[in-house]
Design a protein around this motif. Structure first.
Motif, short mmCIF file in Angstrom:
data_model
loop_
_atom_site.label_atom_id
_atom_site.label_comp_id
_atom_site.label_asym_id
_atom_site.label_seq_id
_atom_site.Cartn_x
_atom_site.Cartn_y
_atom_site.Cartn_z
N HIS A 93 0.85 -1.21 0.00
CA HIS A 93 0.00 0.00 0.00
C HIS A 93 0.88 1.26 0.00
N PRO A 94 1.62 1.49 -1.06
CA PRO A 94 2.52 2.67 -1.10
C PRO A 94 1.76 3.99 -1.02
N GLU A 95 0.47 3.97 -1.38
CA GLU A 95 -0.31 5.21 -1.32
C GLU A 95 -0.67 5.60 0.11
N ASP A 96 -0.58 4.65 1.06
CA ASP A 96 -0.94 4.90 2.47
C ASP A 96 0.33 5.09 3.29
N ALA A 97 0.75 6.34 3.43
CA ALA A 97 2.01 6.63 4.13
C ALA A 97 1.91 6.39 5.63
N THR A 98 0.69 6.25 6.15
CA THR A 98 0.58 6.00 7.61
C THR A 98 1.16 4.64 7.99
N MET A 99 1.22 3.72 7.03
CA MET A 99 1.81 2.41 7.32
C MET A 99 3.32 2.51 7.52
N GLY A 100 3.92 3.50 6.82
CA GLY A 100 5.34 3.77 7.04
C GLY A 100 5.57 4.36 8.42
N VAL A 101 4.62 5.18 8.87
CA VAL A 101 4.69 5.73 10.23
C VAL A 101 4.60 4.58 11.24
N ALA A 102 3.71 3.62 10.96
CA ALA A 102 3.55 2.47 11.85
C ALA A 102 4.83 1.65 11.93
N LEU A 103 5.54 1.50 10.81
CA LEU A 103 6.82 0.77 10.80
C LEU A 103 7.82 1.45 11.73
N GLY A 104 7.89 2.79 11.64
CA GLY A 104 8.75 3.52 12.57
C GLY A 104 8.34 3.31 14.01
N GLY A 105 7.03 3.18 14.23
CA GLY A 105 6.52 2.94 15.58
C GLY A 105 6.98 1.60 16.12
N VAL A 106 7.09 0.59 15.24
CA VAL A 106 7.60 -0.72 15.66
C VAL A 106 9.03 -0.59 16.15
N TYR A 107 9.88 0.14 15.39
CA TYR A 107 11.27 0.33 15.81
C TYR A 107 11.34 1.06 17.15
N ALA A 108 10.49 2.08 17.30
CA ALA A 108 10.50 2.86 18.55
C ALA A 108 10.12 1.98 19.74
N VAL A 132 -0.49 14.42 3.49
CA VAL A 132 -0.03 15.24 4.62
C VAL A 132 -0.96 15.15 5.82
N GLN A 133 -2.24 15.38 5.62
CA GLN A 133 -3.19 15.41 6.74
C GLN A 133 -3.22 14.08 7.48
N LEU A 134 -3.28 12.97 6.71
CA LEU A 134 -3.39 11.66 7.34
C LEU A 134 -2.13 11.30 8.12
N VAL A 135 -0.97 11.61 7.55
CA VAL A 135 0.29 11.30 8.23
C VAL A 135 0.44 12.13 9.49
N ALA A 136 0.12 13.42 9.42
CA ALA A 136 0.20 14.29 10.61
C ALA A 136 -0.75 13.79 11.69
N ALA A 137 -1.96 13.38 11.27
CA ALA A 137 -2.93 12.87 12.24
C ALA A 137 -2.42 11.59 12.89
N GLU A 138 -1.74 10.74 12.10
CA GLU A 138 -1.18 9.50 12.66
C GLU A 138 -0.08 9.79 13.68
N PHE A 139 0.76 10.76 13.37
CA PHE A 139 1.80 11.15 14.34
C PHE A 139 1.17 11.72 15.61
N SER A 140 0.14 12.52 15.44
CA SER A 140 -0.55 13.09 16.61
C SER A 140 -1.19 11.99 17.45
#
Length: 608
Positions: A93-108, A132-140
């Motif tokens: 799902h390359p169009e869903d950047a929130t999954m990349g945020v989730a991967l970083g969350g696994v490392y953290a 942008v909006q979805l990724v920022a919301a995921e970080f928040s």
């Protein structure tokens, strides 16, 4: 595999097998996912993982399954499996950047902070505007405000627009209490988009908590208005800020500038001057009304401004102690001159009422006052509001003449003709006070119980205060003897019989020593001593309240009045500043704190 895990696996396999064999009863992978979600909600992560790992790979990374599956793997500290799942999701799902945020969350969560930082940076470097909006919301959501901020700023760069995502950043900075960035973003936003002013004001209302924050914003806006005088939005925001701080003199400067720029014929200045007068800043009110009367004499508000100017001057004269009768007579002459020029019409009825008040309450010429009010009541084409306002004032005059039946008749007429309106409530409050003065506390209370729900805040507050006074002082003293004496004194005050009222208060203190009304008695006595110009006596009386711990209810009232006497009457700025500071520090929850802080800052020279 541990014994209990083997048992769990066997049980689940049996369950799934049974469900598969009886597909006619409705089992599908969808129902399996629903069961896994139910286990996840209950914190049974092993069961959740066991069910979801049997799904096809595409199902495992679908939006409805992936977050649950990943969260359960992480809860079980199966970080390698979680990493594998998240990587698969980012590829599928390359169009869903929130999954990349989730991967970083696994490392953290696994404790690998550098890997997490690297992954999140990769997400931002590959970010597309729609993400942008979805990724920022995921970080928040993950409580990573710094990365949410970086996401919005990256989006701003991609958009090549310095105000893109400004509302989102302002909310983010407000939540994290990053005041410097809140102010920077708000000023940048309104500079480029004046339509955002309502949003900015609302956000600043929530963001500005401490005095230093207000100070910082005011300095920034003053600089901005000087450097960019053509930018109306800076002046608009500065006007709003100064109104919040009750700095009406400063707000007047901005209101005049905006009025000249917008060619508003003085309406904004009129509104500001009216608010200043309500807050008893008579100098600013007089200056504002005077500006409109001079600059727009022939305009739509010119005549009204001249009326309001005289009303503000009158209010200032009445509240400058002792009252200067020479100034009162000068005001009477000015009112007469205005009536000669503008005529005696329904539009100038407020002037006639004010003139009647001066004759009745300051010059003790009740006959002249009643003639003026009757002139309004008999005026052809006068509206109901104009006539009934005159009736209320005429009722006051009958009360001055000790004719309560005539007074209550007029008040009751207005009550009926203006039911459920501010003027009707005002008349009912007058009737309540009449009953109070007469010592009929039960009847007074019946009026006040209705008025507590009045739509006009000031009337509701007045009703509540009088109601509490009656309740508090008829509990122990069931006959209300002390309260009857106090009410009789208040009637003398209304009738402007100040020396008799002070004598009555002294008699009350002597006759009812230690009565719960003692603090109210001392406070009223100090107010009357101030009205007569005996400031030393007023100060001594107020100190009897502030120095006695028993009088804690009115301590802040007494201290604030002491400070006002020092500032306004004795002109001792240093002492006034000291007393205002005491109000702020000793009574942080007092209703006087905001005003005390404003006066303290003014005396300290902050406005210079």
């Amino acid at each position: 595999m541990r014994p209990h895990s083997l048992i769990l696996a066997a049980a689940l396999l049996l369950a799934l097998s049974a469900q598969a064999q009886d597909s006619s009863k409705g089992w599908t992978p969808v129902s399996g996912i629903a069961l896994a979600n139910d286990y996840a909600r209950r914190g049974e992560h092993e069961k959740t993982v066991f069910l979801l790992e049997k799904l096809p790979g595409a199902e495992q990374t679908s939006p409805g399954v992936f977050p649950v599956y990943l969260a359960s793997l992480q809860a079980l500290k199966r970080y390698k499996d979680a990493e594998k799942l998240a990587k698969k999701a980012t590829k599928q799902h390359p169009e869903d950047a929130t999954m990349g945020v989730a991967l970083g969350g696994v490392y953290a969560m696994a404790g690998d902070a550098p890997a997490a930082e690297k992954q999140w940076q990769k997400v931002l470097s590959q970010l597309a505007p729609p993400q942008v909006q979805l990724v920022a919301a995921e970080f928040s959501r993950r409580e990573l405000p710094l990365w949410a901020e970086r996401t919005y700023l990256r989006g701003r760069t991609l958009a090549k627009n310095d105000t893109e995502y400004a509302p989102e950043l302002i909310r983010l900075y407000t939540q994290s209490q990053n005041q410097a960035q809140v102010l920077a973003e708000t000023l940048r936003l309104i500079a480029l988009d004046e339509k955002q002013l309502p949003f900015v004001r609302n956000m600043l209302q929530n963001a500005l908590r401490e005095e230093k924050d207000f100070d910082t914003l005011e300095k920034l806006l003053l600089t901005a208005t000087q450097e960019h005088p053509e930018q109306a939005s800076y002046s608009e925001l500065l006007l709003w800020l100064q109104m919040q701080r009750r700095d009406f003199a400063g707000a007047l400067v901005q209101a005049r500038a905006l009025d000249r720029r917008g060619r508003g014929a003085g309406i904004r200045v009129m509104e500001l001057a009216a608010i200043a007068q309500q807050n008893k800043d008579y100098e600013s009110a007089i200056e504002g009304f005077g500006y409109v009367a001079r600059e727009y004499r022939a305009g739509p508000y010119g005549n009204l401004a001249r009326q309001r100017l005289l009303q503000a001057r009158e209010a200032q004269v009445r509240e400058t102690y002792p009252v200067d009768l020479t100034k009162v007579r000068a005001l009477v002459a000015d009112y007469e001159s205005l009536l000669t020029e503008q005529g005696r019409t329904p539009d100038t009825a407020p002037v006639l009422r004010n003139l009647a008040n001066l004759h009745a309450f300051q010059l003790n010429d009740r006959a002249r006052a009643m003639t003026l009010l009757q002139e309004i009541i008999d005026m052809p084409r006068a509206g109901n509001d104009v006539v009934d306002e005159a009736k209320v004032t005429l009722g006051d005059l009958y009360l001055l003449k000790a004719e309560p039946w005539e007074a209550t008749l007029l008040y009751s007429q207005v009550e009926k003709s203006h039911k459920d309106s501010p003027l009707g409530y005002e008349a009912k409050l007058r009737n309540a006070r009449l009953s109070y003065y007469a010592g009929d506390f039960k009847l007074a209370q019946s009026h006040l119980d209705i008025l507590k729900e009045a739509t006009t805040r000031e009337i509701a507050n007045d009703a509540m205060q009088l109601s509490l006074l009656i309740q508090d002082n008829t509990v122990e003293d069931t006959l209300g003897l002390g309260l009857r004496a106090f009410a009789a004194v208040e009637q003398l005050v209304f009738q402007n019989k100040i020396s008799e009222a002070i004598t009555g208060l002294d008699q009350l203190l002597e006759k009812f020593p230690g009565h719960p009304l003692s603090d109210d008695t001392y406070y009223l006595k100090a107010q009357l001593q101030r009205r007569t110009g005996d400031f030393a006596a007023a100060t001594a009386t107020l100190e009897r309240i502030t120095n006695n711990p028993k009088y804690d209810v009115l301590s802040d009232d007494a201290l604030f009045l002491l400070a006002r006497i020092q500032e306004e009457d004795l002109k001792d700025k240093a002492k006034a500043q000291e007393l205002y500071n005491q109000v702020i520090t000793k009574y942080p929850g007092s209703i006087y704190v905001a005003e005390a802080r404003k006066r303290f800052r003014k005396l300290r020279g902050d406005g210079v």
